[in-house]
Design an enzyme around this catalytic site. Structure first.
Site, PDB file in Angstrom:
ATOM      1  N   CYS A 145      15.907  13.226  21.560  1.00  0.00           N
ATOM      2  CA  CYS A 145      14.865  12.233  22.348  1.00  0.00           C
ATOM      3  C   CYS A 145      15.104  12.467  24.015  1.00  0.00           C
ATOM      4  O   CYS A 145      16.224  12.607  24.549  1.00  0.00           O
ATOM      5  CB  CYS A 145      14.833  10.920  22.261  1.00  0.00           C
ATOM      6  SG  CYS A 145      13.900   9.824  23.115  1.00  0.00           S
ATOM      7  N   TYR A 198      -8.339   8.588  14.103  1.00  0.00           N
ATOM      8  CA  TYR A 198      -6.916   7.930  13.686  1.00  0.00           C
ATOM      9  C   TYR A 198      -6.899   7.724  12.299  1.00  0.00           C
ATOM     10  O   TYR A 198      -6.143   8.324  11.349  1.00  0.00           O
ATOM     11  CB  TYR A 198      -6.262   6.862  14.586  1.00  0.00           C
ATOM     12  CG  TYR A 198      -5.203   6.048  13.760  1.00  0.00           C
ATOM     13  CD1 TYR A 198      -4.047   6.746  13.479  1.00  0.00           C
ATOM     14  CD2 TYR A 198      -5.445   4.949  12.833  1.00  0.00           C
ATOM     15  CE1 TYR A 198      -2.881   6.136  12.486  1.00  0.00           C
ATOM     16  CE2 TYR A 198      -4.540   4.492  12.069  1.00  0.00           C
ATOM     17  CZ  TYR A 198      -3.503   4.957  11.912  1.00  0.00           C
ATOM     18  OH  TYR A 198      -2.383   4.374  11.098  1.00  0.00           O
ATOM     19  N   ASP A 221      -1.290   6.521  15.809  1.00  0.00           N
ATOM     20  CA  ASP A 221      -1.429   5.330  16.186  1.00  0.00           C
ATOM     21  C   ASP A 221      -0.537   4.857  17.355  1.00  0.00           C
ATOM     22  O   ASP A 221       0.135   5.621  17.990  1.00  0.00           O
ATOM     23  CB  ASP A 221      -1.288   4.187  14.879  1.00  0.00           C
ATOM     24  CG  ASP A 221       0.240   3.949  14.613  1.00  0.00           C
ATOM     25  OD1 ASP A 221       0.993   4.843  15.217  1.00  0.00           O
ATOM     26  OD2 ASP A 221       0.665   2.855  13.826  1.00  0.00           O
ATOM     27  N   CYS A 265      11.901   2.157  17.666  1.00  0.00           N
ATOM     28  CA  CYS A 265      11.377   2.241  19.278  1.00  0.00           C
ATOM     29  C   CYS A 265      10.558   1.349  19.704  1.00  0.00           C
ATOM     30  O   CYS A 265       9.149   1.848  19.830  1.00  0.00           O
ATOM     31  CB  CYS A 265      10.927   3.840  18.806  1.00  0.00           C
ATOM     32  SG  CYS A 265      10.758   4.584  20.652  1.00  0.00           S
ATOM     33  N   TRP A 290       0.760  -1.200  -0.135  1.00  0.00           N
ATOM     34  CA  TRP A 290       0.099  -0.150  -0.171  1.00  0.00           C
ATOM     35  C   TRP A 290       0.700   1.361  -0.032  1.00  0.00           C
ATOM     36  O   TRP A 290       0.391   2.469  -0.137  1.00  0.00           O
ATOM     37  CB  TRP A 290      -1.061   0.063   1.131  1.00  0.00           C
ATOM     38  CG  TRP A 290      -0.359  -0.369   2.403  1.00  0.00           C
ATOM     39  CD1 TRP A 290       0.182   0.530   3.477  1.00  0.00           C
ATOM     40  CD2 TRP A 290      -0.281  -1.668   3.259  1.00  0.00           C
ATOM     41  NE1 TRP A 290       0.723  -0.085   4.567  1.00  0.00           N
ATOM     42  CE2 TRP A 290       0.490  -1.493   4.279  1.00  0.00           C
ATOM     43  CE3 TRP A 290      -0.527  -2.911   2.805  1.00  0.00           C
ATOM     44  CZ2 TRP A 290       0.653  -2.398   5.180  1.00  0.00           C
ATOM     45  CZ3 TRP A 290      -0.022  -4.025   3.486  1.00  0.00           C
ATOM     46  CH2 TRP A 290       0.380  -3.649   4.727  1.00  0.00           C
ATOM     47  N   ARG A 291       2.177   1.118   0.225  1.00  0.00           N
ATOM     48  CA  ARG A 291       3.057   2.255   0.227  1.00  0.00           C
ATOM     49  C   ARG A 291       3.459   2.370  -1.274  1.00  0.00           C
ATOM     50  O   ARG A 291       3.867   3.463  -1.624  1.00  0.00           O
ATOM     51  CB  ARG A 291       4.314   1.797   1.223  1.00  0.00           C
ATOM     52  CG  ARG A 291       4.293   2.575   2.431  1.00  0.00           C
ATOM     53  CD  ARG A 291       5.609   2.492   3.203  1.00  0.00           C
ATOM     54  NE  ARG A 291       5.319   2.890   4.294  1.00  0.00           N
ATOM     55  CZ  ARG A 291       5.918   2.044   5.386  1.00  0.00           C
ATOM     56  NH1 ARG A 291       7.193   1.540   5.267  1.00  0.00           N
ATOM     57  NH2 ARG A 291       5.666   2.483   6.623  1.00  0.00           N
ATOM     58  N   GLN A 332      -5.533  -3.023  14.763  1.00  0.00           N
ATOM     59  CA  GLN A 332      -5.295  -4.286  15.731  1.00  0.00           C
ATOM     60  C   GLN A 332      -4.545  -5.559  14.983  1.00  0.00           C
ATOM     61  O   GLN A 332      -4.884  -6.794  15.616  1.00  0.00           O
ATOM     62  CB  GLN A 332      -6.303  -4.624  16.405  1.00  0.00           C
ATOM     63  CG  GLN A 332      -7.198  -3.401  17.243  1.00  0.00           C
ATOM     64  CD  GLN A 332      -8.585  -4.046  17.626  1.00  0.00           C
ATOM     65  OE1 GLN A 332      -8.545  -5.013  18.318  1.00  0.00           O
ATOM     66  NE2 GLN A 332      -9.553  -2.927  17.369  1.00  0.00           N
ATOM     67  N   THR A 333      -3.952  -5.430  13.778  1.00  0.00           N
ATOM     68  CA  THR A 333      -3.453  -6.706  13.159  1.00  0.00           C
ATOM     69  C   THR A 333      -1.784  -6.271  12.741  1.00  0.00           C
ATOM     70  O   THR A 333      -1.806  -5.086  11.994  1.00  0.00           O
ATOM     71  CB  THR A 333      -4.188  -6.868  11.830  1.00  0.00           C
ATOM     72  OG1 THR A 333      -5.486  -7.060  12.304  1.00  0.00           O
ATOM     73  CG2 THR A 333      -4.027  -8.149  11.409  1.00  0.00           C
ATOM     74  N   GLU A 385      -5.674   0.710   5.643  1.00  0.00           N
ATOM     75  CA  GLU A 385      -5.799   1.303   7.384  1.00  0.00           C
ATOM     76  C   GLU A 385      -6.900   0.353   8.140  1.00  0.00           C
ATOM     77  O   GLU A 385      -6.977   0.107   9.143  1.00  0.00           O
ATOM     78  CB  GLU A 385      -6.185   2.574   7.252  1.00  0.00           C
ATOM     79  CG  GLU A 385      -4.985   3.531   6.861  1.00  0.00           C
ATOM     80  CD  GLU A 385      -3.851   3.440   7.877  1.00  0.00           C
ATOM     81  OE1 GLU A 385      -4.162   2.932   9.036  1.00  0.00           O
ATOM     82  OE2 GLU A 385      -2.770   3.661   7.664  1.00  0.00           O
ATOM     83  N   CYS A 404      18.004   2.431  20.565  1.00  0.00           N
ATOM     84  CA  CYS A 404      18.044   4.007  20.610  1.00  0.00           C
ATOM     85  C   CYS A 404      19.731   4.226  20.012  1.00  0.00           C
ATOM     86  O   CYS A 404      19.889   5.540  19.407  1.00  0.00           O
ATOM     87  CB  CYS A 404      18.152   4.511  22.035  1.00  0.00           C
ATOM     88  SG  CYS A 404      16.681   4.370  22.927  1.00  0.00           S
TER      89      CYS A 404
HETATM   90  S1  SF4 Z   1      16.288   7.568  21.138  1.00  0.00           S
HETATM   91 FE1  SF4 Z   1      14.182   8.009  21.753  1.00  0.00          FE
HETATM   92  S2  SF4 Z   1      12.742   8.059  19.835  1.00  0.00           S
HETATM   93 FE2  SF4 Z   1      14.773   7.050  19.325  1.00  0.00          FE
HETATM   94  S3  SF4 Z   1      14.454   4.854  19.676  1.00  0.00           S
HETATM   95 FE3  SF4 Z   1      15.084   5.766  21.535  1.00  0.00          FE
HETATM   96  S4  SF4 Z   1      13.228   6.072  22.889  1.00  0.00           S
HETATM   97 FE4  SF4 Z   1      12.771   5.919  20.688  1.00  0.00          FE
END
Ligand code: SF4
Length: 346
Positions: free
Chosen positions: A217, A127, A145, A201, A31-32, A49-50, A44, A208
């Site tokens: 962040c 949403y 989401d 994330c 779909w992209r 929920q899937t 969508e 991170c």
């Molecule tokens: S740095 Fe922050 S936004 Fe990036 S993955 Fe880690 S917690 Fe998530």
């Protein structure tokens, strides 16, 4: 109750880092590749929920059987439900078809781009309206989401529940401040935030060190975020159904309730039989944990209007079935073709 406001950040820097990372790491999703309004609408609904990997084959089959809004609007409901079989939450399939029909009657066959109009379609909430506006029309509107909520809560170190109106409001403001202040650009930013939540994330052990917005962040303890309101307690329920065979056909009952309208189930047994079930399985439904017991029973003297016999050779192809009943029927058909045993199957 006053909630902390997000810590100010540099939206342009975050946006350009996110979008650069997205162009390099975005997964190829059907779909992209061609985000037509219809493809986005279908994806969508399916993605609610899937998981993405579960949705991909369903999406491909759907687009080949119902390639346009018109084909979907004109389809038989039983064909729509059969194609949805296995995705669960069948109200999504019925709403998707009802949305296609409303697009014809109220919007001249064109999926609207305005979130306010989108929200007039059955099954389209806040949403989904934002996601269709962003992905299909590239509008700079927020769509939050679970993945995006997690990223935003961590990015801003938001220490309040995100699943309350005020919590969602704070995240919406954070998303708005990241979106470009132009007429377009919602697709890349929303896609990038969602993909970051899906790939780096993650709820547990976020990566991170690889994150393109790490320097902006604010959280120091990402695994503790986002905060959610206490969950509803799981309620255990027992569902009793009957396995009734005659002339190599099985008796099923068509459902009329809101949630499972149009689906076929084994007849539900109102009076508890004294016998041992010949099949049992457990399945979750919203905050319920349902145990399905199936009991062998003789054919009834008369049928209700919603009852129908299905040949056991074709029932699995012919009848749209909820997953637990499908599992029961498949197992019991197999057992029917084997020498008899006295143990319960699960
Ligand atoms: S740095 Fe922050 S936004 Fe990036 S993955 Fe880690 S917690 Fe998530």
């Amino acid at each position: 109750m006053q909630h902390a406001q997000p810590i100010p950040f540099e939206p342009q820097v975050i946006r350009s880092n996110l979008e650069l990372w997205f162009t390099q790491h975005a997964r190829v999703l059907p779909w992209r590749e061609n985000p037509s309004p219809y493809a986005v609408l279908v994806s969508e609904f399916m993605l609610q929920q899937t998981q993405v990997t579960t949705v991909i084959p369903y999406f491909q089959r759907w687009m080949s059987q119902f390639p346009t809004i018109q084909t979907l609007a004109a389809a038989q409901e039983s064909d729509v439900l059969k194609l949805w079989q296995g995705l669960g939450y069948y109200s999504r399939a019925r709403n998707l078809q009802a949305a296609a029909r409303k697009i014809f009657t109220d919007f001249h066959g064109q999926i609207p781009s305005n979130p306010l109009d989108l929200k007039k379609l059955p099954g389209v909430g806040h949403y989904t309206a934002g996601a269709i506006a962003a992905f299909a029309f590239d509008l700079p509107v927020p769509a939050i989401d679970a993945n995006i909520a997690r990223v935003l809560a961590r990015l801003t170190d938001f220490q309040h529940p995100i699943d309350t109106p005020s919590g969602l409001d704070v995240l919406t403001q954070a998303a708005k401040s990241l979106l470009p202040q132009t007429q377009k650009g919602g697709r890349a930013l929303t896609g990038a935030l969602m993909e970051l939540g899906a790939l780096l994330c993650s709820p547990k052990r976020p990566r991170c060190a690889d994150c393109p917005i790490r320097s902006d962040c604010k959280t120091t303890n990402p695994e503790n975020l986002p905060i959610k309101s206490p969950k509803k307690k799981t309620v255990a329920l027992l569902e009793k159904a009957l396995w009734i065979l005659a002339n190599d056909s099985v008796l099923l009952t068509q459902q009329t309730g809101k949630r499972s309208h149009g689906l076929w189930k084994l007849p539900i047994c109102e009076i508890p039989p004294e016998t041992t079930p010949i099949f049992e399985t457990i399945y979750p439904f919203t905050h319920h944990r349902i145990t399905l017991h199936v009991f062998a029973a003789p054919p009834p003297n008369s049928l209700d209007p919603q009852d129908r016999w299905f040949p056991i050779s074709s029932v699995l192809e012919e009848a749209p079935l909820p997953a637990a009943h499908r599992r029961a029927i498949k197992t019991l058909i197999h057992a029917h073709s084997q020498p008899p045993t006295h143990s319960t199957i699960s």
